[in-house]
Design a protein around this motif. Structure first.
Motif, PDB file in Angstrom:
ATOM      1  N   GLY A  24       4.938 -35.406  16.268  1.00  0.00           N
ATOM      2  CA  GLY A  24       4.660 -34.163  16.980  1.00  0.00           C
ATOM      3  C   GLY A  24       3.180 -33.858  17.124  1.00  0.00           C
ATOM      4  N   THR A  25       2.888 -32.579  17.335  1.00  0.00           N
ATOM      5  CA  THR A  25       1.506 -32.160  17.594  1.00  0.00           C
ATOM      6  C   THR A  25       1.077 -30.983  16.718  1.00  0.00           C
ATOM      7  OG1 THR A  25       2.322 -30.763  19.411  1.00  0.00           O
ATOM      8  CG2 THR A  25       1.530 -32.962  19.992  1.00  0.00           C
ATOM      9  N   PRO A  26       1.245 -31.064  15.393  1.00  0.00           N
ATOM     10  CA  PRO A  26       0.697 -30.001  14.544  1.00  0.00           C
ATOM     11  C   PRO A  26      -0.829 -30.000  14.582  1.00  0.00           C
ATOM     12  CG  PRO A  26       1.496 -31.801  13.196  1.00  0.00           C
ATOM     13  CD  PRO A  26       1.943 -32.079  14.592  1.00  0.00           C
ATOM     14  N   VAL A  27      -1.411 -31.158  14.906  1.00  0.00           N
ATOM     15  CA  VAL A  27      -2.837 -31.262  15.220  1.00  0.00           C
ATOM     16  C   VAL A  27      -2.930 -32.028  16.529  1.00  0.00           C
ATOM     17  CG1 VAL A  27      -3.656 -31.172  12.835  1.00  0.00           C
ATOM     18  CG2 VAL A  27      -3.061 -33.377  13.844  1.00  0.00           C
ATOM     19  N   SER A  28      -4.126 -32.143  17.077  1.00  0.00           N
ATOM     20  CA  SER A  28      -4.279 -32.835  18.354  1.00  0.00           C
ATOM     21  C   SER A  28      -3.874 -34.297  18.228  1.00  0.00           C
ATOM     22  CB  SER A  28      -5.724 -32.735  18.839  1.00  0.00           C
ATOM     23  OG  SER A  28      -6.568 -33.576  18.065  1.00  0.00           O
ATOM     24  N   LEU A  29      -3.465 -34.876  19.343  1.00  0.00           N
ATOM     25  CA  LEU A  29      -3.093 -36.287  19.353  1.00  0.00           C
ATOM     26  C   LEU A  29      -4.293 -37.177  19.036  1.00  0.00           C
ATOM     27  CD1 LEU A  29      -0.718 -36.306  22.455  1.00  0.00           C
ATOM     28  CD2 LEU A  29      -0.084 -36.409  20.043  1.00  0.00           C
ATOM     29  N   GLU A  30      -5.471 -36.727  19.466  1.00  0.00           N
ATOM     30  CA  GLU A  30      -6.683 -37.495  19.154  1.00  0.00           C
ATOM     31  C   GLU A  30      -6.901 -37.591  17.647  1.00  0.00           C
ATOM     32  OE1 GLU A  30      -7.251 -35.827  23.279  1.00  0.00           O
ATOM     33  OE2 GLU A  30      -6.500 -35.089  21.358  1.00  0.00           O
ATOM     34  N   LEU A  31      -6.690 -36.484  16.940  1.00  0.00           N
ATOM     35  CA  LEU A  31      -6.895 -36.481  15.494  1.00  0.00           C
ATOM     36  C   LEU A  31      -5.808 -37.300  14.796  1.00  0.00           C
ATOM     37  CD1 LEU A  31      -8.545 -35.529  13.119  1.00  0.00           C
ATOM     38  CD2 LEU A  31      -7.248 -33.387  13.108  1.00  0.00           C
ATOM     39  N   SER A  32      -4.565 -37.156  15.256  1.00  0.00           N
ATOM     40  CA  SER A  32      -3.472 -37.943  14.667  1.00  0.00           C
ATOM     41  C   SER A  32      -3.745 -39.436  14.833  1.00  0.00           C
ATOM     42  CB  SER A  32      -2.136 -37.584  15.327  1.00  0.00           C
ATOM     43  OG  SER A  32      -1.714 -36.295  14.947  1.00  0.00           O
ATOM     44  N   LEU A  33      -4.188 -39.826  16.017  1.00  0.00           N
ATOM     45  CA  LEU A  33      -4.487 -41.231  16.264  1.00  0.00           C
ATOM     46  C   LEU A  33      -5.664 -41.702  15.417  1.00  0.00           C
ATOM     47  CD1 LEU A  33      -4.030 -43.866  17.725  1.00  0.00           C
ATOM     48  CD2 LEU A  33      -5.294 -42.961  19.689  1.00  0.00           C
TER      49      LEU A  33
END
Length: 298
Positions: A24-33
């Motif tokens: 999901g997106t609890p944080v930005s996708l950039e940060l997750s990646l």
């Protein structure tokens, strides 16, 4: 053991985008990646230090490894992450399977390798399968269409990275070195993007987020990849590559099971057609055709 490794890689990589959806997106996708890339880079650097394999890259190889890392791990992953959130994991898995057509085209364009006619036939079936699944979503607004276009862009970037990887393989650059450098470069790039956006660095602690992150990092990016290397040694690149043809089926079934997609004739026909198209493009039943394909499945 060979059958176990094959099934393991097939299921793990076929469920990649399902894991992204669950994260999901609890944080930005950039940060997750960025979290995923940093952790994977660290693991591969440890692997290089521990194994010290032959085939160390020369200075002339570095630009191509950078292209490989940026295209395969940073930009393509980011596109596919966004596409998974905007549309469905089933559709993204289906579109990503088109890499078996796009990669040979990239090899033809950049490395002047022969493009077999079966790639064209497989490509037509693959595109038809994508169109069948996409058709019911055309009346649901632009969000799904945007996700589909971003997924296609991510797959094209993967094919470009695969061409660079194939060049490195031809010059006997060990893939462990290439992955260690590639993931490190991708980590730096994504970290820079996160800092440029001024994002607050937060690590979500929910079970779903952390389990998906560990799955994508430890299981999909490291364990499955190491198993795939062993498969290349035992059964060759051709048979190992056939698993890509089954990704649409794995992704479609999993998407239904988690309630993201509903069973329909469009889903069945689209996945089946794409599987057949990918198998034809890979040269299923033709010996020696895919032994030189780059070692990058997902």
């Amino acid at each position: 053991m060979t059958n176990f490794m094959y099934i393991f890689c097939l299921i793990v990589w076929g469920l990649n985008f399902i894991a992204v959806k669950i994260q999901g997106t609890p944080v930005s996708l950039e940060l997750s990646l960025t979290y995923r890339l940093v952790m994977t880079a660290f693991l591969f650097l440890v692997l290089v230090w521990f194994l010290k394999p032959k085939g160390r890259p020369q200075r002339k190889d570095i630009p191509f490894i950078i292209v490989f890392g940026v295209c395969n791990f940073a930009l393509s992953y980011l596109c596919l992450y966004y596409a998974t959130i905007l549309s469905s994991a089933a559709i993204v898995t289906l579109i990503f399977s088109l890499k078996v057509i796009l990669t040979p085209i990239a090899l033809r364009v950049f490395l002047k390798e022969k493009l077999h006619s079966r790639v064209l036939l497989g490509g037509i079936l693959g595109v038809f399968g994508v169109c069948v699944i996409i058709y019911p979503t055309l009346n649901q607004g632009l969000t799904d269409l945007k996700g589909i276009m971003i997924a296609l862009l991510g797959t094209i970037l993967t094919a470009i990275g695969d061409a660079s990887s194939a060049r490195n393989a031809k010059l006997k650059v060990d893939p462990i070195y290439a992955n260690a450098i590639g993931f490190t470069v991708a980590s730096v790039l994504m970290g820079a993007i996160v800092l440029f956006q001024g994002q607050k660095i937060i690590l979500p602690t929910t079970v779903t987020y952390l389990s998906a992150l560990l799955y994508l990092t430890l299981i999909a990016s490291l364990m499955a990849w190491l198993f795939y290397l062993k498969l290349l040694e035992k059964i060759g690149g051709a048979k190992s590559g056939y698993m890509v043809a089954l990704f649409p089926a794995i992704g479609g079934i999993a998407s239904v099971l988690i309630g993201e997609s509903t069973p329909s004739i469009y889903l069945v026909v689209g996945c089946l057609t794409s599987c057949i198209g990918a198998a034809i493009a890979l040269g299923f039943g033709i010996r020696g055709q895919n032994d030189k394909l780059p070692v990058n499945v997902n």
